[in-house]
Design an enzyme around this catalytic site. Structure first.
Site, PDB file in Angstrom:
ATOM      1  N   GLU A 269       0.812  -1.217   0.000  1.00 31.20           N
ATOM      2  CA  GLU A 269       0.000   0.000   0.000  1.00 31.20           C
ATOM      3  C   GLU A 269       0.849   1.272   0.000  1.00 31.20           C
ATOM      4  O   GLU A 269       0.438   2.282  -0.555  1.00 31.20           O
ATOM      5  CB  GLU A 269      -0.899   0.020   1.242  1.00 31.20           C
ATOM      6  CG  GLU A 269      -1.822  -1.173   1.387  1.00 31.20           C
ATOM      7  CD  GLU A 269      -2.948  -1.155   0.380  1.00 31.20           C
ATOM      8  OE1 GLU A 269      -3.628  -0.127   0.262  1.00 31.20           O
ATOM      9  OE2 GLU A 269      -3.125  -2.164  -0.304  1.00 31.20           O
TER      10      GLU A 269
ATOM     11  N   ASP B  60      -8.521   8.680  -8.436  1.00 27.09           N
ATOM     12  CA  ASP B  60      -9.187   7.434  -8.814  1.00 27.09           C
ATOM     13  C   ASP B  60     -10.704   7.551  -8.766  1.00 27.09           C
ATOM     14  O   ASP B  60     -11.411   6.564  -8.941  1.00 27.09           O
ATOM     15  CB  ASP B  60      -8.748   6.302  -7.893  1.00 27.09           C
ATOM     16  CG  ASP B  60      -9.192   6.540  -6.468  1.00 27.09           C
ATOM     17  OD1 ASP B  60      -9.455   7.708  -6.111  1.00 27.09           O
ATOM     18  OD2 ASP B  60      -9.298   5.566  -5.713  1.00 27.09           O
TER      19      ASP B  60
ATOM     20  N   THR C  71      -7.913   9.631  -0.057  1.00 21.54           N
ATOM     21  CA  THR C  71      -7.534   8.340   0.515  1.00 21.54           C
ATOM     22  C   THR C  71      -6.566   8.644   1.653  1.00 21.54           C
ATOM     23  O   THR C  71      -5.645   9.436   1.483  1.00 21.54           O
ATOM     24  CB  THR C  71      -6.850   7.462  -0.538  1.00 21.54           C
ATOM     25  OG1 THR C  71      -7.758   7.215  -1.604  1.00 21.54           O
ATOM     26  CG2 THR C  71      -6.403   6.147   0.057  1.00 21.54           C
TER      27      THR C  71
END
Length: 279
Positions: A64, A82, A87
């Site tokens: 990640e 995205d 995020t």
């Protein structure tokens, strides 16, 4: 939760966060049914053993964040373009998918008036979109401030465990899997979530069950895990952002080929071409 890591061409030092899609979670007490409870390796610690859990956190962080330092990610936040908004954090909580909202709500329930509490109305509005409406320009900076608070760090830990880690370990143990198998479930839940779509965790598992049985159903553990990883690779390839399957091919498959079903150290693996080691 569906995740889409950055394209493999991104330099290793940059974040390769996955993206969480709010597809629901496996409830710890309501795991998918199997014929009988697993009994594998009662003497060996499961993934919920503190030392094994630390390994799991580092393995996920290598994929990640291109780093073994998973605790450095509490403060992480960016929009990776995205379509799911911001995020952030240790497991890729997203402003567009609901789990960031759940996290900030938990933090606020525990610590009213915290620096992120004022964003709850905006997080409710942007849920399901990539909008930053009501979040910019100060939300990223305030997230990083909150990340210095141990209460916020604990909230991230607790939501990670509630939604991803605990359900994965519970289902893994029910299927009779040892630490490696429990980790394959956890990594799949982190990336794919557990909704009704064909690429969700539960449907990856169902796809694997078509060709192999887990130990709890009388099957061979290695055979079943290969079938699960085959199904996982299929799911990853359904989306361009997941097309690099090295977190399976040069990480989990390496451990499986070595017969390391208890996920014992030392561990050596690669993700996106970067080499990692846990002694």
């Amino acid at each position: 939760m569906v995740h889409a890591h950055r394209e493999p061409a991104v330099p290793a030092r940059l974040s390769r966060r996955s993206v969480v899609a709010a597809l629901g979670a496996v409830a710890a007490g309501t795991v998918l049914g199997v014929s009988r409870a697993g009994t594998a390796s009662a003497a060996a610690p499961g993934l919920d053993d503190p030392a094994k859990k630390e390994i799991a956190m580092k393995l996920v962080s290598s994929a990640e964040n291109s780093s073994l330092d998973w605790k450095a990610q509490y403060k992480y936040i960016e929009d990776i373009g995205d379509g799911r908004g911001y995020t952030a954090g240790i497991i890729g909580f997203c402003s567009g998918t609901g789990d960031m909202l759940d996290l900030v709500q938990l933090y606020t329930d525990r610590k009213p008036g915290n620096v992120l509490a004022k964003y709850l109305p905006a997080l409710r509005r942007v849920d399901g979109t990539d909008s930053h409406d009501g979040l910019d320009p100060n939300f990223p900076g305030d997230w990083r401030k909150a990340a210095q608070d141990s209460a916020f760090q604990q909230a991230q830990n607790d939501e990670r465990d509630r939604v991803y880690f605990n359900p994965a370990v519970t289902q893994g143990k029910t299927d009779g899997l040892r630490a490696l198998g429990q980790f394959t479930y956890y990594d799949a839940l982190v990336m794919h979530g557990d909704g009704d779509d064909p690429t969700s965790f539960r449907n990856i598992r169902k796809r694997a069950l078509r060709t192999a049985k887990p130990p709890a159903q009388g099957g061979n553990e290695t055979t079943y895990l290969n079938a699960f990883l085959d199904a996982r690779v299929w799911a990853m390839k359904q989306e361009e952002a997941h097309s690099d399957t090295s977190r399976v091919d040069t990480e989990q498959r390496v451990f499986l080929r070595n017969g390391n079903l208890d996920l014992n150290t030392p561990l050596d693996w690669k993700v996106y071409g970067d080499a990692y080691h846990i002694g």
